[in-house]
Design a protein around this motif. Sequence first.
Motif, short mmCIF file in Angstrom:
data_model
loop_
_atom_site.label_atom_id
_atom_site.label_comp_id
_atom_site.label_asym_id
_atom_site.label_seq_id
_atom_site.Cartn_x
_atom_site.Cartn_y
_atom_site.Cartn_z
N GLY A 140 78.58 187.04 41.69
CA GLY A 140 79.05 187.70 42.17
C GLY A 140 77.98 188.66 41.59
N LEU A 141 76.55 188.00 41.27
CA LEU A 141 75.62 189.43 41.27
C LEU A 141 75.35 190.32 42.24
N PRO A 142 75.67 191.38 41.81
CA PRO A 142 74.30 191.89 42.87
C PRO A 142 73.26 191.70 43.74
N VAL A 143 72.99 191.72 44.69
CA VAL A 143 72.17 191.17 45.70
C VAL A 143 69.93 191.00 44.69
N LYS A 144 70.19 192.18 44.14
CA LYS A 144 69.07 192.56 43.15
C LYS A 144 68.21 191.81 42.52
N ARG A 145 69.08 192.32 41.61
CA ARG A 145 69.97 191.88 40.12
C ARG A 145 69.56 189.65 40.26
N ALA A 146 70.22 189.70 41.29
CA ALA A 146 70.26 188.04 41.85
C ALA A 146 68.55 187.56 42.36
N ILE A 147 68.35 187.85 42.99
CA ILE A 147 66.75 188.23 43.10
C ILE A 147 65.81 188.45 42.14
N ALA A 148 65.91 188.91 41.27
CA ALA A 148 64.86 189.18 40.03
C ALA A 148 65.22 188.03 38.62
N THR A 149 66.61 187.83 38.91
CA THR A 149 67.18 186.62 38.07
C THR A 149 66.72 185.10 38.75
N SER A 150 66.79 185.09 39.84
CA SER A 150 66.33 183.72 40.78
C SER A 150 64.68 183.38 40.06
N LEU A 151 63.90 184.53 40.36
CA LEU A 151 62.93 184.26 40.57
C LEU A 151 61.98 184.20 38.61
N ALA A 152 62.83 184.50 37.46
CA ALA A 152 62.57 184.03 36.50
C ALA A 152 62.87 182.45 36.53
N CYS A 153 63.70 181.75 37.56
CA CYS A 153 64.41 180.21 37.17
C CYS A 153 63.53 180.04 37.88
N VAL A 154 62.64 180.53 38.90
CA VAL A 154 62.11 179.64 39.64
C VAL A 154 60.97 179.74 39.16
N GLY A 155 60.31 179.78 38.10
CA GLY A 155 59.11 179.12 37.47
C GLY A 155 59.21 178.44 36.66
N VAL A 156 60.70 178.81 35.58
CA VAL A 156 61.01 177.42 34.57
C VAL A 156 60.99 176.56 35.69
N PHE A 157 61.86 176.61 36.76
CA PHE A 157 62.12 174.90 37.42
C PHE A 157 60.66 174.34 37.69
N ALA A 158 59.33 175.53 37.53
CA ALA A 158 58.05 174.63 39.10
C ALA A 158 57.68 173.69 37.82
N ILE A 159 58.03 174.33 36.77
CA ILE A 159 57.04 173.34 35.39
C ILE A 159 57.03 171.99 35.37
N PRO A 160 58.33 171.60 35.21
CA PRO A 160 58.45 170.15 35.43
C PRO A 160 58.48 169.79 36.29
N GLY A 161 58.38 170.27 37.53
CA GLY A 161 58.35 169.36 38.91
C GLY A 161 56.49 169.50 39.12
N THR A 162 56.05 170.68 38.05
CA THR A 162 54.40 170.52 38.90
C THR A 162 53.69 169.40 37.69
N ILE A 163 54.23 168.88 36.78
CA ILE A 163 53.78 167.83 36.06
C ILE A 163 54.00 166.76 36.02
N THR A 164 55.86 166.76 37.00
CA THR A 164 55.77 165.46 37.75
C THR A 164 54.99 164.97 39.13
N HIS A 165 55.28 166.11 39.50
CA HIS A 165 53.95 165.69 41.06
C HIS A 165 52.95 165.54 40.26
N ALA A 166 52.33 165.80 39.72
CA ALA A 166 50.61 165.64 38.90
C ALA A 166 50.47 164.38 38.30
N LEU A 167 51.57 163.96 38.02
CA LEU A 167 51.60 162.61 37.48
C LEU A 167 51.03 161.60 38.55
N LEU A 168 52.11 161.88 40.17
CA LEU A 168 51.87 160.71 40.94
C LEU A 168 51.58 160.90 41.48
#
Length: 299
Positions: free
Chosen positions: A212-240
């Motif tokens: 139920g978030l407004p679209v602009k707020r959804a985009i902004a909040t998604s981008l914040a989460c995106v940065g967090v998600f990418a950290i463990p993924g980067t570390i794992t793929h680097a080790l692989l």
Amino acid sequence: MDPGILRDALTVGLGLLTGVMSGLFGVGGAVISTPGIRALGAPPLLAVGTTLPSIIPGAASGTARYAREGMVDWRVVAVTAPAGVVAAVLGALAADHVPGEGHLLMLMTAGLLAFSAFRMLPRDEPADPAHGADDRSGVDGYDPDPDPDHDELAETDAEVLTAARGVDPAAHPTRHRPLSFLGVGIVAGGLSGLLGIGGGIVMVPGFTQFGGLPVKRAIATSLACVGVFAIPGTITHALLGNIDWRFALLLCVGVIPGARLGAALALRSGDRRLRRIVAIFLGTMALAYGIGETIALIG
């Protein structure tokens, strides 16, 4: 294409475009950079891992721009991000075990993009007296503008108006739909690690349709989460060993300024128009992914 000055310049340009898409649509930008570096010569599985490091600075840059406007919903981030981080690690570990030498992962991405595009298309529905027809009605007590294309009232102003009316803080969507945000985080994080994408192509439609978030707020909040998600993924793929650091660093050079530009463009767009643009963008990328990777898999 062999490594050299031309490929490096094209990679930086690709990073700039990736950053703009990241800030504008709240995605990690890998929907652009992954097929882009594939075209520049990166193998499929390496392309999946290589895009993740560039997501982090781009997401941070765009998030900073949105945060300055008060558009990031940190309560949603607090619910979504922890589940997404765990799922991102599991997704990255699973990437090596998916058959098809990475092509099936790309086809999965195409299907996900197509579904997200369909969900993001604005619908012309009759107004509901209880909730209104505008997609900014995620917070109870807000009387939305009856004209969905009318954007004179910015979302930040709408929040001030809502607070002035004495809306109970308990009306925040995370209090009523915690499982929705948790589920969005798990799916987005898992796909972030598995497909090398930021997860925003799941979170933006997920936050709007289920949270139920407004679209602009959804985009902004998604981008914040995106940065967090990418950290463990980067570390794992680097080790692989699934990251080409030359590609990754050159992408970062263009991504950072591009993300700030994309965020600025999104903040100036009307909600309904922005939803339509996002849907067209996702649908186009789904078509490009699907055709390209089907040809590669058959060939």
